[in-house]
Design an enzyme around this catalytic site. Structure first.
Site, PDB file in Angstrom:
ATOM      1  N   ASP A   1       0.836  -1.198   0.000  1.00 20.69           N
ATOM      2  CA  ASP A   1       0.000   0.000   0.000  1.00 20.69           C
ATOM      3  C   ASP A   1       0.873   1.251   0.000  1.00 20.69           C
ATOM      4  OD1 ASP A   1      -2.382   1.477   0.172  1.00 20.69           O
ATOM      5  OD2 ASP A   1      -2.276   1.556   2.360  1.00 20.69           O
TER       6      ASP A   1
ATOM      7  N   ALA B   1     -10.870   5.659   3.396  1.00 17.63           N
ATOM      8  CA  ALA B   1     -12.318   5.441   3.413  1.00 17.63           C
ATOM      9  C   ALA B   1     -12.831   4.761   4.674  1.00 17.63           C
ATOM     10  CB  ALA B   1     -12.725   4.632   2.178  1.00 17.63           C
TER      11      ALA B   1
ATOM     12  N   HIS C   1      -6.930  10.383   4.652  1.00 14.79           N
ATOM     13  CA  HIS C   1      -6.350   9.418   5.577  1.00 14.79           C
ATOM     14  C   HIS C   1      -6.513   9.881   7.029  1.00 14.79           C
ATOM     15  CE1 HIS C   1      -4.657   6.785   2.615  1.00 14.79           C
ATOM     16  NE2 HIS C   1      -3.973   7.745   2.050  1.00 14.79           N
TER      17      HIS C   1
ATOM     18  N   ASN D   1     -10.108   0.796   0.703  1.00 18.53           N
ATOM     19  CA  ASN D   1      -9.075   0.574   1.710  1.00 18.53           C
ATOM     20  C   ASN D   1      -9.593   0.837   3.119  1.00 18.53           C
ATOM     21  OD1 ASN D   1      -7.384   0.059  -0.416  1.00 18.53           O
ATOM     22  ND2 ASN D   1      -5.776   1.455   0.255  1.00 18.53           N
TER      23      ASN D   1
ATOM     24  N   HIS E   1      -9.223   5.294  -1.354  1.00 17.03           N
ATOM     25  CA  HIS E   1      -8.347   5.327  -0.179  1.00 17.03           C
ATOM     26  C   HIS E   1      -8.945   6.260   0.868  1.00 17.03           C
ATOM     27  CE1 HIS E   1      -4.417   3.521  -1.716  1.00 17.03           C
ATOM     28  NE2 HIS E   1      -5.281   3.377  -2.711  1.00 17.03           N
TER      29      HIS E   1
END
Length: 305
Positions: A81, A210, A178, A251, A208
């Site tokens: 990742d 999420a 994030h 993710n 991402h």
């Protein structure tokens, strides 16, 4: 079984559900995710960030996941990742990862394009799946209108990038972020931007940043001393809407951390007699497994193996 996730992601996009990409960092967290996937017959990606790689070692994580995946019916992909360099992406391929992400999204478009092309060539020659990212994550209200236009994924660039790199999956920026403090106000995603991208890009789309940060998990952790003021995630309804519009991989990292943190703090407070560390790690593992199962059901991937 350890697999390249390409066919599963393509099927997910075609059928309107999504695979979970779950970040792990050690034996217990990896086992928790894989056990949840096996129990629910769900294909998943077991992911390691650069931080997890530094913590546990690239080869060690590959060996752990490979061993745990043996004999499992659920398709398990081992994914790097946010690999920030071509060197790390290549190293992950060589270590046995079945999927890697090259994240040059903070570079210029042309640099991102070239680095992604290089990793795609190296990985595809060895049968490994590649994900890349275009755009920069950040809450729309926090960025401001001008910054949002420049940092969120440009649909026209996404079309060119997907075609010229031959990447297998594309992570896009539509307002997710994030961490545990994703928004200052009401969560909002740019679905019109997602709709435009999905209508023109054939590759599976990845979301991402999420994690949902369920209120009950935040409450449990804070009740036992965690400092998580104003922790706001992506509501489940918004995630499901994104999946219906073409997102095939979602993710999840913060939700697993939050579940583990709350359980660990609660057990330490209620069980001062605990001395064996494996008992504590067992509690963390159970919390991560439960949180993973919850996300698998949310994404509609249960029973898809």
């Amino acid at each position: 079984m350890l697999v390249n996730p390409k066919q599963h992601l393509a099927r997910a996009r075609r059928e309107g559900w999504a695979l979970g990409g779950f970040n792990v960092f050690d034996l217990e967290s990896a086992r928790a995710v894989i056990d949840a996937a096996e129990e629910l017959a769900a294909p998943v990606l077991v992911q390691t960030s650069e931080g997890a790689v530094k913590h546990a070692g690239l080869g060690n994580m590959a060996a752990i996941v490979r061993r745990l995946a043996e004999g499992k019916k659920a398709p398990i992909a081992l994914h790097l990742d946010h690999g920030k360099s071509e060197e790390l992406a290549r190293s992950a391929v060589d270590a046995g990862y079945t999927s890697v992400m090259i994240d040059a999204s903070r570079e210029t478009f042309d640099v991102n394009l070239r680095e992604t092309q290089a990793v795609v060539a190296y990985a595809h020659a060895r049968g490994v799946h590649v994900e890349a990212e275009l755009g920069t994550l950040g809450g729309i209200e926090d960025l401001g209108e001008q910054s949002a236009r420049s940092m969120l994924t440009d649909p026209a660039q996404a079309v060119r990038f997907a075609a010229e790199t031959g990447v297998d999956a594309l992570a896009v920026a539509i307002g997710t972020s994030h961490g545990s403090h994703k928004f200052k106000g009401v969560p909002h995603l740019d679905f019109e931007r997602l709709r435009e991208i999905a209508s023109q890009v054939e590759q599976p789309i990845v979301l991402h940043g999420a994690s949902s940060l369920p209120a009950e998990d935040v409450e449990l952790a804070t009740r036992y001393g965690a400092q998580l003021d104003h922790a706001i995630g992506i509501p489940a309804a918004l995630i499901q809407r994104a999946v219906q519009m073409g997102v095939a991989k979602v993710n999840t990292d913060s939700d697993l951390r939050l579940a583990a943190l709350g359980r660990l703090r609660e057990v330490l407070a209620k069980r001062p007699d605990i001395f064996n560390l494996y008992e504590l790690m067992g509690e963390v593992e159970r919390a991560i497994r439960e949180a993973t199962a919850k996300r698998i059901r949310l994404l509609g991937s249960a029973g898809r193996a």
